[in-house]
Design a protein around this motif. Structure first.
Motif, PDB file in Angstrom:
ATOM      1  N   ILE A 105      40.020  31.900  46.760  1.00 32.46           N
ATOM      2  CA  ILE A 105      39.114  31.857  45.620  1.00 32.46           C
ATOM      3  C   ILE A 105      39.804  31.136  44.460  1.00 32.46           C
ATOM      4  O   ILE A 105      41.026  31.110  44.351  1.00 32.46           O
ATOM      5  CB  ILE A 105      38.644  33.255  45.161  1.00 32.46           C
ATOM      6  CG1 ILE A 105      39.828  34.163  44.823  1.00 32.46           C
ATOM      7  CG2 ILE A 105      37.747  33.901  46.179  1.00 32.46           C
ATOM      8  CD1 ILE A 105      39.411  35.451  44.145  1.00 32.46           C
ATOM      9  N   TYR A 109      40.051  37.717  39.743  1.00 34.86           N
ATOM     10  CA  TYR A 109      40.442  38.684  40.767  1.00 34.86           C
ATOM     11  C   TYR A 109      41.482  39.675  40.258  1.00 34.86           C
ATOM     12  O   TYR A 109      41.543  40.817  40.724  1.00 34.86           O
ATOM     13  CB  TYR A 109      40.995  37.949  41.993  1.00 34.86           C
ATOM     14  CG  TYR A 109      41.382  38.871  43.121  1.00 34.86           C
ATOM     15  CD1 TYR A 109      40.414  39.585  43.803  1.00 34.86           C
ATOM     16  CD2 TYR A 109      42.714  39.040  43.488  1.00 34.86           C
ATOM     17  CE1 TYR A 109      40.746  40.454  44.830  1.00 34.86           C
ATOM     18  CE2 TYR A 109      43.059  39.897  44.518  1.00 34.86           C
ATOM     19  CZ  TYR A 109      42.076  40.597  45.183  1.00 34.86           C
ATOM     20  OH  TYR A 109      42.411  41.454  46.201  1.00 34.86           O
ATOM     21  N   TYR A 120      41.948  38.438  49.630  1.00 36.37           N
ATOM     22  CA  TYR A 120      41.758  37.284  48.754  1.00 36.37           C
ATOM     23  C   TYR A 120      43.087  36.641  48.395  1.00 36.37           C
ATOM     24  O   TYR A 120      44.079  37.318  48.119  1.00 36.37           O
ATOM     25  CB  TYR A 120      41.039  37.708  47.469  1.00 36.37           C
ATOM     26  CG  TYR A 120      39.557  37.926  47.651  1.00 36.37           C
ATOM     27  CD1 TYR A 120      38.690  36.846  47.780  1.00 36.37           C
ATOM     28  CD2 TYR A 120      39.028  39.211  47.694  1.00 36.37           C
ATOM     29  CE1 TYR A 120      37.328  37.043  47.948  1.00 36.37           C
ATOM     30  CE2 TYR A 120      37.668  39.418  47.858  1.00 36.37           C
ATOM     31  CZ  TYR A 120      36.818  38.330  47.981  1.00 36.37           C
ATOM     32  OH  TYR A 120      35.471  38.527  48.147  1.00 36.37           O
TER      33      TYR A 120
END
Length: 226
Positions: free
Chosen positions: A9, A21, A47
Motif C-alpha cells: 500500500i 497504516y 500490509y
C-alpha cells in the motif's frame, strides 16, 4: 492454516482509498474491499508500506504478492503484471484554489503544475504539455500543501483521491476533469498469478451481485465526485 499475502500500500495514504497504516485508525474503501476478499478466500493480509515510486517495482521483483492501493490498470502495466477486474472507475482532474477558474487545458499555460512522481497523472501531463512548468512530489499531501501556500497554481490528481483532500480543504476545488482520462483501479499481482487473480475476480463479482460492493462504495464515495 491461512495463506499469507504481502499486500503493498501507498505510504502517502490516499484517502478515501485508505488512511495511514501506521495511524491509530486504518480504514478506507480498499481496506474494506480487501477485508471481504480475504475473508472469502481465507487469506491473512500483511500490509507492506512503500513510497509509490517504488511499489510497482517491488511487486515485479516478487517482494510483494499484490498491490491494492489505487493502481491504475494500463496496457503497459498489464504486460508485466496480472490485474483483477476493475473495482473503481475514475478520471484525472485539475485541482485549484476556489477563486481560480479553469475552462480548458489551454488555461494551464504559464501556470506551475504539480504532479506526483511515477503516476499516470505525471505521465499524462508530460506527454500532453511537455514544455509546461512542472513540480514533482513524492506524496499527494506535499502537492496540496504547495497549492494552499501558492507555490503551485494547479495540481493534477485522480478524482477519488482529490475528493478526499477536498473534504479536508474546502478552499480548494476541482477546476476541470481532464479529457480522455477515464481509467480504472484494479488489484495488481505478479505475472503468472492467474489462480489468485481468478479467485479474486470471483469474489468481486459475488460482492457486486450481493450488494456488498455497493454498500462499501456508498460508505466512502457518497460525497465524492468521480
Amino acid at each position: 492454516m491461512k495463506r499469507v499475502l504481502k499486500v503493498g500500500i501507498d505510504s502517502a495514504a490516499p484517502f478515501p482509498m485508505h488512511t495511514d497504516y501506521n495511524s491509530s485508525i486504518f480504514e478506507g474503501f480498499e481496506v474494506d474491499l480487501l477485508k471481504v476478499i480475504a475473508e472469502h478466500l481465507d487469506l491473512e493480509v500483511h500490509y507492506e508500506v512503500s513510497l509509490w515510486k517504488n511499489i510497482l517495482k517491488q511487486l515485479y521483483k516478487g517482494e510483494l504478492d499484490m498491490i491494492c492501493s489505487a493502481v491504475t490498470m494500463t496496457a503497459s502495466r498489464q504486460r508485466i503484471l496480472e490485474f483483477s477486474e476493475p473495482y473503481l472507475q475514475f478520471r484525472l482532474c485539475a485541482v485549484v484554489k476556489d477563486n481560480e477558474h479553469l475552462y480548458e487545458t489551454a488555461n494551464f499555460k504559464n501556470k506551475i503544475i504539480g504532479v506526483r512522481v511515477a503516476t499516470e497523472a505525471e505521465k499524462y501531463i508530460m506527454d500532453q504539455f511537455p514544455n509546461y512548468i512542472l513540480v514533482h512530489a513524492d506524496t499527494n499531501k506535499e502537492l496540496y500543501e504547495q497549492l494552499l501556500k501558492g507555490k503551485i497554481d494547479v495540481l493534477i490528481d485522480d478524482s477519488p483521491i482529490a475528493g478526499g483532500f477536498l473534504k479536508k480543504h474546502p478552499s480548494l476545488k476541482i477546476g476541470l476533469f481532464l479529457p480522455d482520462t477515464d481509467s480504472h483501479y484494479a488489484i495488481a499481482m505478479r505475472k503468472g498469478d492467474v489462480k489468485l487473480k481468478n479467485e479474486i475476480n470471483e469474489v468481486l463479482r459475488a460482492m457486486k451481485k450481493s450488494g456488498t460492493y455497493q454498500n462499501i462504495f456508498t460508505k466512502w464515495f457518497t460525497q465524492i465526485q468521480l
